[in-house]
Design a protein around this motif. Structure first.
Motif, PDB file in Angstrom:
ATOM      1  N   ASP A  87       5.176  14.804   9.275  1.00 19.80           N
ATOM      2  CA  ASP A  87       4.914  15.316  10.618  1.00 19.80           C
ATOM      3  C   ASP A  87       6.194  15.846  11.267  1.00 19.80           C
ATOM      4  OD1 ASP A  87       2.215  14.754  10.457  1.00 19.80           O
ATOM      5  OD2 ASP A  87       2.389  12.807  11.467  1.00 19.80           O
TER       6      ASP A  87
ATOM      7  N   LYS B  70       0.590  23.943  15.082  1.00 18.37           N
ATOM      8  CA  LYS B  70      -0.227  23.583  16.235  1.00 18.37           C
ATOM      9  C   LYS B  70      -1.259  24.669  16.530  1.00 18.37           C
ATOM     10  CE  LYS B  70       3.256  20.690  18.504  1.00 18.37           C
ATOM     11  NZ  LYS B  70       4.181  20.558  19.652  1.00 18.37           N
TER      12      LYS B  70
ATOM     13  N   ARG C  90      -3.931  25.116  14.767  1.00 23.01           N
ATOM     14  CA  ARG C  90      -4.669  25.417  13.536  1.00 23.01           C
ATOM     15  C   ARG C  90      -5.004  24.115  12.829  1.00 23.01           C
ATOM     16  NH1 ARG C  90      -6.110  30.718  14.189  1.00 23.01           N
ATOM     17  NH2 ARG C  90      -4.385  31.732  15.298  1.00 23.01           N
ATOM     18  N   ARG C  91      -5.977  24.177  11.950  1.00 24.16           N
ATOM     19  CA  ARG C  91      -6.364  22.995  11.192  1.00 24.16           C
ATOM     20  C   ARG C  91      -6.700  23.402   9.771  1.00 24.16           C
ATOM     21  NH1 ARG C  91      -7.878  17.815  12.176  1.00 24.16           N
ATOM     22  NH2 ARG C  91      -9.294  16.842  10.675  1.00 24.16           N
ATOM     23  N   TYR C  92      -6.114  22.704   8.833  1.00 21.92           N
ATOM     24  CA  TYR C  92      -6.415  22.932   7.423  1.00 21.92           C
ATOM     25  C   TYR C  92      -7.788  22.361   7.093  1.00 21.92           C
ATOM     26  CZ  TYR C  92      -6.448  21.203   2.555  1.00 21.92           C
ATOM     27  OH  TYR C  92      -6.802  20.861   1.276  1.00 21.92           O
ATOM     28  N   THR C  93      -8.632  23.180   6.494  1.00 20.18           N
ATOM     29  CA  THR C  93      -9.943  22.747   6.023  1.00 20.18           C
ATOM     30  C   THR C  93      -9.999  22.920   4.517  1.00 20.18           C
ATOM     31  OG1 THR C  93     -10.997  23.517   8.072  1.00 20.18           O
ATOM     32  CG2 THR C  93     -12.437  23.120   6.172  1.00 20.18           C
TER      33      THR C  93
ATOM     34  N   ARG D  26      -6.108  11.693   6.656  1.00 22.39           N
ATOM     35  CA  ARG D  26      -5.448  12.831   7.322  1.00 22.39           C
ATOM     36  C   ARG D  26      -6.385  14.022   7.525  1.00 22.39           C
ATOM     37  NH1 ARG D  26      -0.053  13.848   8.475  1.00 22.39           N
ATOM     38  NH2 ARG D  26       0.592  16.042   8.498  1.00 22.39           N
ATOM     39  N   HIS D  27      -7.340  14.203   6.620  1.00 27.99           N
ATOM     40  CA  HIS D  27      -8.177  15.408   6.670  1.00 27.99           C
ATOM     41  C   HIS D  27      -9.668  15.112   6.789  1.00 27.99           C
ATOM     42  CE1 HIS D  27      -4.538  17.566   5.854  1.00 27.99           C
ATOM     43  NE2 HIS D  27      -4.375  16.988   4.698  1.00 27.99           N
TER      44      HIS D  27
ATOM     45  N   THR E 271     -10.241  29.685   8.361  1.00 32.70           N
ATOM     46  CA  THR E 271     -11.107  28.878   9.224  1.00 32.70           C
ATOM     47  C   THR E 271     -12.288  28.344   8.417  1.00 32.70           C
ATOM     48  OG1 THR E 271     -12.514  30.737   9.858  1.00 32.70           O
ATOM     49  CG2 THR E 271     -10.509  30.352  11.186  1.00 32.70           C
TER      50      THR E 271
ATOM     51  N   VAL F 119       0.481  23.246   8.330  1.00 36.32           N
ATOM     52  CA  VAL F 119      -0.354  23.930   9.312  1.00 36.32           C
ATOM     53  C   VAL F 119       0.212  23.631  10.691  1.00 36.32           C
ATOM     54  CG1 VAL F 119      -2.663  24.051  10.309  1.00 36.32           C
ATOM     55  CG2 VAL F 119      -2.390  23.835   7.832  1.00 36.32           C
TER      56      VAL F 119
END
Length: 393
Positions: A289, A208, A210-213, A78-79, A178, A206
């Motif tokens: 999801d 739409k 954006r993205r988890y880091t 997933r990540h 970010t 998180v």
């Protein structure tokens, strides 16, 4: 054919010893405070817990290889973030894990750097280990929180600073940091020899765009110099099942943390936690999801309501989590006073922003929107009545 899930179903949680719903005996109270969702968990998790319960014996429990494999697989799939079985320690929850990691890395009197406002139990974990909270206040820019890196470096450069606690994504305020922001934090921490402990329990929430880091996945950062904590407790609403992971690739650091986990005696999990986590990580992705899409629509519902009915109370843009952060400075009253008034008169229970930092949270309220939309709508009506009552008082 894709699965469908009913997040609109109202489930009565009263009388289940729910911390959220049974902490006030008033049957008319609507709780929208503690970060606990009013949704039934994923079908695969329900089935796993039922299967384990049917066995009928709930003795001391070993954590199976399947737990580690499912956690590793989830993050890789997933990540796109990878770690090994040897990097993982288990404990009963993220907060006990935070406390143990602080204990392992500090001595009483040391300072722990935090970005405030921040999750209230950060303060508790710091205090319980005899350390001092060194607050670097976030600043509002373009209606959202940003890090004051000059102030952060000042706090990290203090010789007494040993550890920095990150909240990634950030609670409250809903920032999804970010990669560039996380990399800069990591660079400053390395420069001043401060170890970053990153609470990533909200990483799945998180929206739409954006993205988890993971902190350790940002450029220049790594699990060899930091500690990551995670759990299914928020993403799959399994907090009561009590299992979490502490992850670091530094053997000496991991040994210290493992020792602290044992000293604090938070090394034994219940029989249902591992079974639920394995099911969630291996079979729960479609449900998660769908849940995130539902919560994102709840966020749009709340924003439209405030824009149309409560324009004097700005809502900070929500990039992640399910916790709204509302500016109530138009009232001229502190958030604890406002929270108590809404609870008494409108029977709606929110979080006072001062719980997350006395000064930085003085004029904010936190609202939990992880509930069926009809319940959210009822809560918004009560909040409107209360804020308008206070504004005209």
């Amino acid at each position: 054919m894709s699965e469908t899930f009913d997040f609109d179903r109202l489930i009565n949680r009263r009388g289940t010893f729910s911390y959220k719903w049974d902490s006030d005996a008033d049957p008319d109270m609507l709780p929208m405070w503690v970060a606990d969702m009013d949704f039934e968990t994923a079908p695969a998790v329900l089935e796993a817990v039922r299967h384990r319960a049917a066995h009928g014996i709930y003795g001391y429990t070993r954590v199976p290889d399947a737990f580690y494999e499912s956690l590793i697989g989830w993050f890789a799939r997933r990540h796109k973030f990878r770690f090994t079985r040897e990097d993982i320690l288990y404990t009963t929850g993220v907060v006990p894990g935070l406390s143990c990691t602080i204990k392992a890395l500090t001595t009483p009197g040391d300072k722990v750097v935090i970005l405030t406002p921040v999750y209230n139990l950060f303060f508790t974990s710091i205090r319980n280990n005899g350390c001092l909270a060194s607050e670097s206040p976030l600043v509002v820019k373009d209606d959202r929180y940003t890090i004051d890196f000059a102030d952060l470096e000042k706090k990290l450069s203090d010789p007494a600073a040993r550890v920095m606690l990150m909240c990634n994504p950030h609670n409250p305020g809903g920032r999804v940091w970010t990669p560039e922001e996380l990399a800069r934090v990591g660079e400053l921490a390395r420069r001043h020899r401060v170890t970053v402990i990153s609470d990533e329990i909200h990483g799945e929430f998180v929206f739409k765009g954006r993205r988890y880091t993971p902190f350790a996945a940002a450029p220049g950062n790594s699990l060899r110099e930091s500690v990551m904590l995670t759990s299914t407790s928020k993403s799959f609403n399994t907090a009561g099942l009590q299992i979490a992971a502490i992850i670091t690739a530094a053997p000496a650091l991991r040994a210290k943390i493992e020792r602290a986990v044992n000293v604090n005696e938070v090394c034994d999990v219940n029989p249902f936690g591992p079974a639920a986590a394995v099911a969630a990580y291996n079979e729960g992705e479609a449900w998660l999801d769908a849940l995130i899409a539902y919560i994102e629509e709840n966020d749009r519902t709340l924003r439209a309501f405030f824009a149309g009915h409560l324009p004097d109370f700005p809502v900070m843009p929500l990039e992640g989590t399910y916790l709204e952060w509302v500016d109530i400075s138009a009232l001229g009253a502190d958030s604890r006073t406002v929270q108590a008034s809404l609870k008494e008169h409108e029977k709606v229970w929110l979080n006072a922003g001062m719980n997350y930092g006395e000064d930085v949270g003085r004029h904010y309220l936190r609202i939990n929107i992880a509930c069926p939309r009809s319940r959210l709508t009822e809560g918004l009506k009560r909040i409107e009545a209360g804020l308008k009552r206070l504004k005209t008082a």
